[in-house]
Design a protein around this motif. Structure first.
Motif, mmCIF file in Angstrom:
data_model
loop_
_atom_site.group_PDB
_atom_site.id
_atom_site.type_symbol
_atom_site.label_atom_id
_atom_site.label_comp_id
_atom_site.label_asym_id
_atom_site.label_seq_id
_atom_site.Cartn_x
_atom_site.Cartn_y
_atom_site.Cartn_z
ATOM 1 N N UNK A 1 0.835 -1.196 0.000
ATOM 2 C CA UNK A 1 0.000 0.000 0.000
ATOM 3 C C UNK A 1 0.874 1.252 0.000
ATOM 4 N N UNK A 2 0.292 2.368 -0.410
ATOM 5 C CA UNK A 2 1.051 3.613 -0.488
ATOM 6 C C UNK A 2 1.544 4.052 0.884
ATOM 7 N N UNK A 3 0.720 3.883 1.919
ATOM 8 C CA UNK A 3 1.118 4.285 3.259
ATOM 9 C C UNK A 3 2.291 3.451 3.764
ATOM 10 N N UNK B 1 -7.838 11.196 2.011
ATOM 11 C CA UNK B 1 -7.433 9.845 1.639
ATOM 12 C C UNK B 1 -5.989 9.764 1.149
ATOM 13 N N UNK B 2 -5.231 10.855 1.274
ATOM 14 C CA UNK B 2 -3.836 10.857 0.881
ATOM 15 C C UNK B 2 -3.601 10.944 -0.608
ATOM 16 N N UNK B 3 -4.568 11.454 -1.371
ATOM 17 C CA UNK B 3 -4.463 11.544 -2.822
ATOM 18 C C UNK B 3 -4.499 13.001 -3.268
ATOM 19 N N UNK C 1 -10.939 14.953 -17.865
ATOM 20 C CA UNK C 1 -10.186 13.846 -17.286
ATOM 21 C C UNK C 1 -9.591 14.253 -15.934
ATOM 22 N N UNK C 2 -9.559 13.308 -15.033
ATOM 23 C CA UNK C 2 -9.002 13.506 -13.703
ATOM 24 C C UNK C 2 -8.026 12.369 -13.415
ATOM 25 N N UNK C 3 -6.863 12.694 -12.855
ATOM 26 C CA UNK C 3 -5.835 11.721 -12.521
ATOM 27 C C UNK C 3 -5.509 11.855 -11.046
ATOM 28 N N UNK C 4 -5.457 10.732 -10.352
ATOM 29 C CA UNK C 4 -5.153 10.720 -8.926
ATOM 30 C C UNK C 4 -3.699 10.313 -8.718
ATOM 31 N N UNK C 5 -3.028 10.984 -7.804
ATOM 32 C CA UNK C 5 -1.638 10.683 -7.481
ATOM 33 C C UNK C 5 -1.489 10.631 -5.966
ATOM 34 N N UNK C 6 -0.896 9.567 -5.467
ATOM 35 C CA UNK C 6 -0.712 9.420 -4.030
ATOM 36 C C UNK C 6 0.377 10.366 -3.545
ATOM 37 N N UNK D 1 2.465 9.517 -1.528
ATOM 38 C CA UNK D 1 3.650 8.655 -1.405
ATOM 39 C C UNK D 1 4.045 8.052 -2.759
ATOM 40 N N UNK D 2 3.726 8.738 -3.840
ATOM 41 C CA UNK D 2 3.989 8.181 -5.162
ATOM 42 C C UNK D 2 5.482 8.002 -5.410
ATOM 43 N N UNK D 3 6.329 8.855 -4.832
ATOM 44 C CA UNK D 3 7.772 8.702 -4.999
ATOM 45 C C UNK D 3 8.250 7.381 -4.409
ATOM 46 N N UNK D 4 7.703 7.006 -3.252
ATOM 47 C CA UNK D 4 8.063 5.719 -2.645
ATOM 48 C C UNK D 4 7.542 4.559 -3.484
ATOM 49 N N UNK D 5 6.368 4.719 -4.082
ATOM 50 C CA UNK D 5 5.834 3.677 -4.961
ATOM 51 C C UNK D 5 6.707 3.504 -6.196
ATOM 52 N N UNK D 6 7.255 4.612 -6.706
ATOM 53 C CA UNK D 6 8.163 4.526 -7.853
ATOM 54 C C UNK D 6 9.446 3.787 -7.481
#
Length: 231
Positions: free
Chosen positions: A50-52, A120-122, A148-153, A155-160
């Motif tokens: 999970x992102x968290x 929600x952290x997005x 159009x809508x795009x969601x980014x966490x 913590x997306x850097x950690x997901x990358x």
């Protein structure tokens, strides 16, 4: 422990993803406080992706996550997924396949917002309705939405980081080593006799698992102990 499959800590939890990740955090901090042992990497299945959890590992504890990312951004209906949009970190915006920008806000507020992160952290990036109405790719991008809508966490850097690690040979090595740890659960049933919980409540489950882990470690350590040289 991936090298020898020795259990260093135990914490039973309910079969809920958030409870399992919380137990993993507690055990990592507890082992470091008791034995001064900090893992260089954490190996787990997608339940820990999970992102968290990834943000906590990479940003707070500097632990490499050898974990598949829990990602639901890919679409199977023929429309563009989030991976089809390019993210500019410096400008903090997405660019769609048609070349239009998706921003967090398009108005100048008299009182600037403290943060664009929702509860929600997005972070939500939205395209302009004017750009989407005139776009030839609207049928493949947002056929049922005005824009159009795009969601980014957050913590997306950690997901990358986790995504990049999964492309390496070290990840495949960790994937093979993880089998030795998962095999311990089968050994608990076959050799230790832990077929059912005999003590009630979480405290009883913790006591029973600690006893079972102790017996399992004694079997493991007896094999790892060097054989004395005969005199």
């Amino acid at each position: 422990d991936l090298d020898n499959a020795v259990i260093v800590d135990v914490e039973p939890s309910v079969p809920i993803r958030t409870a399992e990740t919380l137990a993993a955090r507690r055990m990592i901090d507890r082992v470091q406080a008791r034995f001064s042992i900090k893992p260089g990497k954490l190996v787990g299945d997608t339940g820990y992706g999970s992102a968290e959890m990834l943000g906590w590992l990479v940003e707070d504890r500097n632990i490499a996550p050898h974990i598949p990312v829990w990602d639901k951004s890919e679409r199977n209906d023929g429309t563009f997924s989030r991976s089809d949009f390019d993210y500019d970190r410096l400008a903090d915006r997405y660019t769609c396949p048609a070349g239009n920008s998706l921003l967090t806000s398009r108005r100048n507020f008299s009182k600037p917002r403290a943060t664009n992160v929702s509860k929600d952290g997005l972070i939500r990036y939205r395209a302009s309705k004017r750009d989407c109405d005139a776009c030839a790719l609207k049928a493949r991008c947002c056929p049922t939405q005005p824009a159009r809508k795009v969601l980014r966490s957050v913590h997306e850097a950690a997901r990358d980081v986790a995504r990049d690690i999964r492309k390496t040979d070290a990840y495949m090595t960790s994937f093979i080593q993880r089998r030795k740890v998962e095999m311990l659960f089968a050994h608990l049933k076959r050799y230790i006799g832990l077929l059912m919980m005999r003590l009630r409540r979480p405290k009883g489950a913790s006591e029973q698992f600690h006893l079972a882990a102790t017996a399992q470690n004694l079997r493991k350590l007896a094999r790892l102990a060097p054989t004395p040289v005969p005199t």
